[in-house]
Design an enzyme around this catalytic site. Structure first.
Site, PDB file in Angstrom:
ATOM      1  N   LYS A  33       8.060  14.015  28.006  1.00 31.54           N
ATOM      2  CA  LYS A  33       8.483  13.278  26.817  1.00 31.54           C
ATOM      3  C   LYS A  33       8.362  14.160  25.574  1.00 31.54           C
ATOM      4  CE  LYS A  33       3.817  11.350  26.445  1.00 31.54           C
ATOM      5  NZ  LYS A  33       2.944  10.252  26.875  1.00 31.54           N
ATOM      6  N   TYR A 242      -1.156  27.508  -4.483  1.00 33.75           N
ATOM      7  CA  TYR A 242      -1.057  26.298  -5.298  1.00 33.75           C
ATOM      8  C   TYR A 242      -2.428  25.814  -5.755  1.00 33.75           C
ATOM      9  CZ  TYR A 242       3.888  25.532  -4.210  1.00 33.75           C
ATOM     10  OH  TYR A 242       5.241  25.635  -4.114  1.00 33.75           O
TER      11      TYR A 242
HETATM   12  C1  LIG Z   1       1.917  10.745  27.761  1.00 35.78           C
HETATM   13  C2  LIG Z   1       1.598   9.999  29.006  1.00 35.78           C
HETATM   14  C3  LIG Z   1       1.135  10.677  30.144  1.00 35.78           C
HETATM   15  C4  LIG Z   1       0.732  12.129  30.129  1.00 35.78           C
HETATM   16  O1  LIG Z   1      -0.521  12.217  29.489  1.00 35.78           O
HETATM   17  P1  LIG Z   1      -1.313  13.593  29.328  1.00 35.78           P
HETATM   18  O2  LIG Z   1      -2.609  13.178  28.738  1.00 35.78           O
HETATM   19  O3  LIG Z   1      -0.503  14.443  28.421  1.00 35.78           O
HETATM   20  O4  LIG Z   1      -1.461  14.190  30.686  1.00 35.78           O
HETATM   21  C5  LIG Z   1       0.999   9.947  31.314  1.00 35.78           C
HETATM   22  N1  LIG Z   1       1.263   8.613  31.361  1.00 35.78           N
HETATM   23  C6  LIG Z   1       1.670   7.924  30.274  1.00 35.78           C
HETATM   24  C7  LIG Z   1       1.931   6.479  30.381  1.00 35.78           C
HETATM   25  C8  LIG Z   1       1.846   8.589  29.055  1.00 35.78           C
HETATM   26  O5  LIG Z   1       2.238   7.898  27.980  1.00 35.78           O
END
Ligand SMILES: *Cc1c(COP(=O)(O)O)cnc(C)c1O
Length: 343
Positions: A33, A242
């Site tokens: 994702k 700044y």
């Molecule tokens: C993002 C996510 C993962 C992966 O999690 P990590 O901590 O990056 O391994 C797995 N399952 C769900 C539902 C997620 O939202």
């Protein structure tokens, strides 16, 4: 070359997937994702597919559509947000598998796309997504009749192995799913490391693939080198940046480097951040600007052409610590302006 160079080591990425897949009792999927945690969906997903990953997870249907174009027909692409209003065409055309979150989503799915694969997401205590026990009890028979591909839930505290929440969620997940003849998945990276009790049929690592904690044995995947635009002498009492936020206490050499908060280098990390040249650490001074950062290079034997923010001397999680955040946020903040090199 005035932009920073982001190197993404695809062989380290694949190694991390293979290690987690070998650790898993069942199989390891791959969570890609948010543009593969900011590292680039196409190169990351293709490399993982070549390494053997067959099950991919994205947050929303649009990401799934992009991923289907990249991966072609074979791999399974599951969508955590389920089947949302307006997603039907995307789910059908890209053959996505929504992880249904509620009775409403279940009804929407079976009415709009009868026979189309789906999974079920259960809430075991995190209260973010998924059906609660009462909902699941009401729906279970209907859902099981349609043969879900996966029943999943997500742990809230898996990065803290001793947290009582882990065992509690495991117990609730078991109560809700024991005896059902459907593949199950509970663990992301942290849960995978909690041990085999948490693995079930599929683990869903994200951050561990990309070299971040809590997977301490991960191979580092990312490095970020920022070129020096200019080096100047600054006299005692002169200021840098700044708001005159830094004042020279002695004669100083100050490097201005070519990246800033618009490139994901979070402004709040300024007072604590360091960069490296070889094994020497050099501190950020003054305020981090949109496109530039001042660095105190006084006393370096050689004038550096670039400085390392992330790399062999400093991990993503060390950098996250400068801003009181987590490696996930550093990776997903990496900007579009970096020159990306995939090795
Ligand atoms: C993002 C996510 C993962 C992966 O999690 P990590 O901590 O990056 O391994 C797995 N399952 C769900 C539902 C997620 O939202």
């Amino acid at each position: 070359m005035a932009t920073a160079t982001l190197r993404i080591d695809l062989s380290a990425l694949c190694n991390n997937w293979r290690s987690l897949n070998a650790l898993a009792q069942g199989k390891a999927g791959a969570v890609v994702k948010a543009d593969a945690y900011g590292l680039g969906l196409a190169p990351v997903a293709k490399a993982l597919a070549r390494a053997g990953a067959r099950s991919f997870f994205v947050a929303v249907a649009e990401e799934g559509v992009a991923l289907r174009r990249i991966l072609g027909k074979g791999p399974q692409i599951s969508v955590f947000s389920g089947h949302m209003a307006g997603d039907t065409g995307l789910i059908r055309d890209a053959r996505l598998t929504p992880m249904l979150n509620s009775i409403d989503q279940m009804l929407r799915h079976v009415e709009a796309l009868p026979g189309h694969p789906f999974g079920v997401q259960l809430d075991t205590g995190m209260n973010r997504l998924g059906m609660e026990e009462a909902e699941w009890t009401a729906l279970r028979e209907v859902a099981l009749d349609q043969r879900p591909t996966l029943i999943m839930s997500h742990l809230a505290c898996a990065d803290a192995p001793d947290h009582a929440m882990n065992a509690r969620q495991l117990q609730v997940f078991r109560q809700m799913t024991d005896g059902l003849k459907v593949p199950r998945s509970l663990a992301a990276t942290g849960g995978t490391l909690l041990g085999p009790d948490y693995h079930f049929d599929m683990v869903r690592p994200g951050i561990g693939l990309y070299g971040g904690l809590p997977y301490v044995d991960a191979r580092p995947v990312v490095s970020l080198d920022i070129p020096v635009i200019q080096i100047r002498d600054v006299a005692v009492g002169e200021t840098v940046g700044y708001a005159n936020a830094w004042v020279a206490r002695g004669p100083s050499r100050v490097a201005t480097i070519s990246a800033g908060y618009a490139d994901g280098i979070i402004r709040a990390m300024g007072p604590r951040a360091h960069l490296h040249t070889g094994s020497s650490a050099v501190p950020v001074i003054g305020r981090i600007s949109m496109d530039m950062i001042g660095v105190d290079v006084t006393g370096l034997a050689q004038e550096p052409e670039q400085l390392e923010l992330i790399g062999p001397h400093q991990s993503v999680d060390t950098v996250a610590g400068f801003a009181d955040t987590i490696g996930y946020e550093i990776l997903t903040s990496l900007g579009a302006r970096h020159k990306r090199i995939y090795a």
